[in-house]
Design a protein around this motif. Structure first.
Motif, PDB file in Angstrom:
ATOM      1  N   SER A  71      64.948  21.540  48.168  1.00  0.00           N
ATOM      2  CA  SER A  71      65.389  20.136  48.537  1.00  0.00           C
ATOM      3  C   SER A  71      66.756  20.245  49.463  1.00  0.00           C
ATOM      4  O   SER A  71      67.211  19.199  49.373  1.00  0.00           O
ATOM      5  N   ILE A  72      67.098  21.147  49.982  1.00  0.00           N
ATOM      6  CA  ILE A  72      68.042  21.157  50.803  1.00  0.00           C
ATOM      7  C   ILE A  72      67.476  20.729  52.194  1.00  0.00           C
ATOM      8  O   ILE A  72      66.757  21.427  52.802  1.00  0.00           O
ATOM      9  N   ALA A  73      68.055  19.723  52.513  1.00  0.00           N
ATOM     10  CA  ALA A  73      67.229  18.983  53.555  1.00  0.00           C
ATOM     11  C   ALA A  73      67.251  19.935  55.037  1.00  0.00           C
ATOM     12  O   ALA A  73      66.338  19.641  55.650  1.00  0.00           O
ATOM     13  N   ASP A  74      68.299  20.444  55.560  1.00  0.00           N
ATOM     14  CA  ASP A  74      68.370  21.160  56.720  1.00  0.00           C
ATOM     15  C   ASP A  74      68.100  22.613  56.474  1.00  0.00           C
ATOM     16  O   ASP A  74      68.533  23.542  57.502  1.00  0.00           O
ATOM     17  N   TYR A  75      67.365  22.916  55.474  1.00  0.00           N
ATOM     18  CA  TYR A  75      67.131  24.438  55.399  1.00  0.00           C
ATOM     19  C   TYR A  75      65.838  24.460  55.631  1.00  0.00           C
ATOM     20  O   TYR A  75      65.011  23.656  55.049  1.00  0.00           O
ATOM     21  N   LYS A  76      65.206  25.533  56.476  1.00  0.00           N
ATOM     22  CA  LYS A  76      63.914  25.533  56.836  1.00  0.00           C
ATOM     23  C   LYS A  76      63.040  26.413  55.673  1.00  0.00           C
ATOM     24  O   LYS A  76      63.092  27.828  56.055  1.00  0.00           O
ATOM     25  N   TYR A  77      62.415  25.886  54.733  1.00  0.00           N
ATOM     26  CA  TYR A  77      61.821  26.657  53.829  1.00  0.00           C
ATOM     27  C   TYR A  77      60.255  27.165  54.222  1.00  0.00           C
ATOM     28  O   TYR A  77      59.737  26.529  55.090  1.00  0.00           O
ATOM     29  N   SER A  78      60.036  28.234  53.702  1.00  0.00           N
ATOM     30  CA  SER A  78      58.480  28.469  54.060  1.00  0.00           C
ATOM     31  C   SER A  78      57.664  27.609  53.775  1.00  0.00           C
ATOM     32  O   SER A  78      57.786  26.632  52.692  1.00  0.00           O
ATOM     33  N   PRO A  79      56.377  27.379  54.219  1.00  0.00           N
ATOM     34  CA  PRO A  79      55.259  26.224  53.917  1.00  0.00           C
ATOM     35  C   PRO A  79      55.125  26.502  52.290  1.00  0.00           C
ATOM     36  O   PRO A  79      54.992  25.096  51.526  1.00  0.00           O
ATOM     37  N   ALA A  80      54.747  27.397  51.686  1.00  0.00           N
ATOM     38  CA  ALA A  80      54.481  27.431  50.404  1.00  0.00           C
ATOM     39  C   ALA A  80      55.286  26.920  49.483  1.00  0.00           C
ATOM     40  O   ALA A  80      55.419  26.235  48.513  1.00  0.00           O
ATOM     41  N   PHE A  81      56.604  27.407  49.735  1.00  0.00           N
ATOM     42  CA  PHE A  81      57.804  27.106  48.975  1.00  0.00           C
ATOM     43  C   PHE A  81      58.132  25.449  49.319  1.00  0.00           C
ATOM     44  O   PHE A  81      58.558  24.980  48.051  1.00  0.00           O
ATOM     45  N   ALA A  82      58.087  25.023  50.317  1.00  0.00           N
ATOM     46  CA  ALA A  82      58.439  23.748  50.665  1.00  0.00           C
ATOM     47  C   ALA A  82      57.461  22.530  49.970  1.00  0.00           C
ATOM     48  O   ALA A  82      57.584  21.529  49.656  1.00  0.00           O
ATOM     49  N   ALA A  83      56.059  23.322  49.531  1.00  0.00           N
ATOM     50  CA  ALA A  83      55.158  22.518  48.873  1.00  0.00           C
ATOM     51  C   ALA A  83      55.379  22.353  47.407  1.00  0.00           C
ATOM     52  O   ALA A  83      54.754  21.789  46.519  1.00  0.00           O
ATOM     53  N   LEU A  84      56.296  23.267  46.936  1.00  0.00           N
ATOM     54  CA  LEU A  84      56.559  23.274  45.473  1.00  0.00           C
ATOM     55  C   LEU A  84      57.011  21.674  44.923  1.00  0.00           C
ATOM     56  O   LEU A  84      57.566  21.207  45.765  1.00  0.00           O
ATOM     57  N   THR A  85      56.659  21.587  43.764  1.00  0.00           N
ATOM     58  CA  THR A  85      56.929  20.318  43.143  1.00  0.00           C
ATOM     59  C   THR A  85      57.965  20.610  41.917  1.00  0.00           C
ATOM     60  O   THR A  85      58.220  19.646  41.175  1.00  0.00           O
ATOM     61  N   VAL A  86      58.184  21.670  41.518  1.00  0.00           N
ATOM     62  CA  VAL A  86      58.859  21.813  40.262  1.00  0.00           C
ATOM     63  C   VAL A  86      60.340  21.684  40.609  1.00  0.00           C
ATOM     64  O   VAL A  86      61.059  21.549  41.590  1.00  0.00           O
ATOM     65  N   THR A  87      60.968  21.215  39.464  1.00  0.00           N
ATOM     66  CA  THR A  87      62.408  21.131  39.284  1.00  0.00           C
ATOM     67  C   THR A  87      62.997  22.520  38.577  1.00  0.00           C
ATOM     68  O   THR A  87      62.401  22.720  37.902  1.00  0.00           O
ATOM     69  N   TRP A  88      64.052  22.713  39.358  1.00  0.00           N
ATOM     70  CA  TRP A  88      64.599  24.369  38.688  1.00  0.00           C
ATOM     71  C   TRP A  88      65.112  24.183  37.184  1.00  0.00           C
ATOM     72  O   TRP A  88      66.280  23.347  37.222  1.00  0.00           O
ATOM     73  N   ASP A  89      64.542  24.605  36.076  1.00  0.00           N
ATOM     74  CA  ASP A  89      65.101  24.664  34.848  1.00  0.00           C
ATOM     75  C   ASP A  89      64.872  26.059  34.489  1.00  0.00           C
ATOM     76  O   ASP A  89      64.383  26.882  35.158  1.00  0.00           O
ATOM     77  N   ASP A  90      65.133  26.172  33.153  1.00  0.00           N
ATOM     78  CA  ASP A  90      65.078  27.641  32.595  1.00  0.00           C
ATOM     79  C   ASP A  90      63.677  28.020  32.911  1.00  0.00           C
ATOM     80  O   ASP A  90      63.500  29.375  33.159  1.00  0.00           O
ATOM     81  N   LYS A  91      62.530  27.470  32.515  1.00  0.00           N
ATOM     82  CA  LYS A  91      61.179  27.735  32.566  1.00  0.00           C
ATOM     83  C   LYS A  91      60.964  28.045  33.967  1.00  0.00           C
ATOM     84  O   LYS A  91      60.369  29.239  34.242  1.00  0.00           O
ATOM     85  N   SER A  92      60.956  27.265  34.804  1.00  0.00           N
ATOM     86  CA  SER A  92      60.541  27.205  36.368  1.00  0.00           C
ATOM     87  C   SER A  92      61.401  28.664  36.896  1.00  0.00           C
ATOM     88  O   SER A  92      60.870  29.238  37.696  1.00  0.00           O
ATOM     89  N   LEU A  93      62.573  28.721  36.808  1.00  0.00           N
ATOM     90  CA  LEU A  93      63.345  29.611  37.233  1.00  0.00           C
ATOM     91  C   LEU A  93      62.954  31.078  36.920  1.00  0.00           C
ATOM     92  O   LEU A  93      62.705  31.934  37.661  1.00  0.00           O
ATOM     93  N   ASP A  94      62.715  30.736  35.495  1.00  0.00           N
ATOM     94  CA  ASP A  94      62.413  32.496  34.990  1.00  0.00           C
ATOM     95  C   ASP A  94      60.793  32.794  35.510  1.00  0.00           C
ATOM     96  O   ASP A  94      60.626  33.842  35.903  1.00  0.00           O
ATOM     97  N   GLU A  95      59.878  31.849  35.938  1.00  0.00           N
ATOM     98  CA  GLU A  95      58.970  32.162  36.398  1.00  0.00           C
ATOM     99  C   GLU A  95      59.017  32.384  37.751  1.00  0.00           C
ATOM    100  O   GLU A  95      58.293  33.252  38.329  1.00  0.00           O
ATOM    101  N   PHE A  96      59.697  31.888  38.473  1.00  0.00           N
ATOM    102  CA  PHE A  96      59.951  32.075  39.809  1.00  0.00           C
ATOM    103  C   PHE A  96      60.525  33.609  40.061  1.00  0.00           C
ATOM    104  O   PHE A  96      60.043  34.277  40.822  1.00  0.00           O
ATOM    105  N   LEU A  97      61.529  33.663  39.341  1.00  0.00           N
ATOM    106  CA  LEU A  97      62.381  35.077  39.594  1.00  0.00           C
ATOM    107  C   LEU A  97      61.522  36.191  39.085  1.00  0.00           C
ATOM    108  O   LEU A  97      61.831  37.426  39.754  1.00  0.00           O
ATOM    109  N   VAL A  98      60.701  36.228  38.151  1.00  0.00           N
ATOM    110  CA  VAL A  98      59.782  37.318  37.805  1.00  0.00           C
ATOM    111  C   VAL A  98      59.004  37.744  38.942  1.00  0.00           C
ATOM    112  O   VAL A  98      58.881  39.061  39.074  1.00  0.00           O
ATOM    113  N   ALA A  99      58.505  36.735  39.534  1.00  0.00           N
ATOM    114  CA  ALA A  99      57.590  37.147  40.935  1.00  0.00           C
ATOM    115  C   ALA A  99      57.666  36.002  41.813  1.00  0.00           C
ATOM    116  O   ALA A  99      56.525  35.327  41.816  1.00  0.00           O
TER     117      ALA A  99
END
Ligand code: HEC
Length: 130
Positions: A71-99
């Motif tokens: 959600s940083i407007a002027d950062y160019k995220y990769s297409p798959a990442f830009a399509a994510l709909t998650v909000t970063w919380d304990d669970k989603s960050l854990d899932e992201f960081l593991v892989a």
């Protein structure tokens, strides 16, 4: 009917089971100080934790906890990442960081954090950088 004492013992047993006392594995919360160290070793090369500082390889992470992914407007995220709909919380960050590439195939953030305790510490630290 169960006596007061029996109830109390059952209650304590349930708490011990829930928090894994004795097993020594589960922890209630990560350790932000240890997370800060880990961040310096594994993440700071690509990520700043200051809102006003952009590193060449990754988006700044100040306030990332509780924010929508990508959600940083002027950062160019990769297409798959830009399509994510998650909000970063304990669970989603854990899932992201593991892989990271499992959640966002093709992401340039190629390396995950395999140890659960390290992820907990890193997440505790990310929570603290507002
Ligand atoms: C090689 C550089 C690199 C390293 C090392 C790295 N990241 Fe990343 N990270 C990125 C990139 C690039 C993105 C954006 C992902 C995309 O566009 O696919 C990202 C995205 C993120 C996001 C989501 C940001 C947002 O705006 O939604 C978080 C959280 C994150 N990284 C945490 C970490 C943590 C914690 C570490 C250390 C364990 C780490 N990163 C290590 C490059 C890196």
């Amino acid at each position: 009917m169960m006596g007061n004492r029996t109830m109390r013992i059952l209650f304590l047993a349930a708490i011990f089971a829930a928090f894994g006392f004795g097993g020594g594995t589960a922890r209630a919360e990560g350790d932000a100080t240890s997370g800060q160290k880990l961040f310096g070793q594994r993440c700071a090369f690509c990520h700043s934790i200051a809102a006003a500082e952009r590193k060449p390889l990754g988006p700044e992470l100040a306030g990332v906890f509780g924010r929508k992914a990508a959600s940083i407007a002027d950062y160019k995220y990769s297409p798959a990442f830009a399509a994510l709909t998650v909000t970063w919380d304990d669970k989603s960050l854990d899932e992201f960081l593991v892989a990271p590439a499992k959640l966002a195939p093709g992401t340039p953030m190629a390396i995950g954090v395999p140890q659960a305790a390290d992820r907990e510490d890193l997440i505790a630290y990310l929570k603290s950088v507002k």
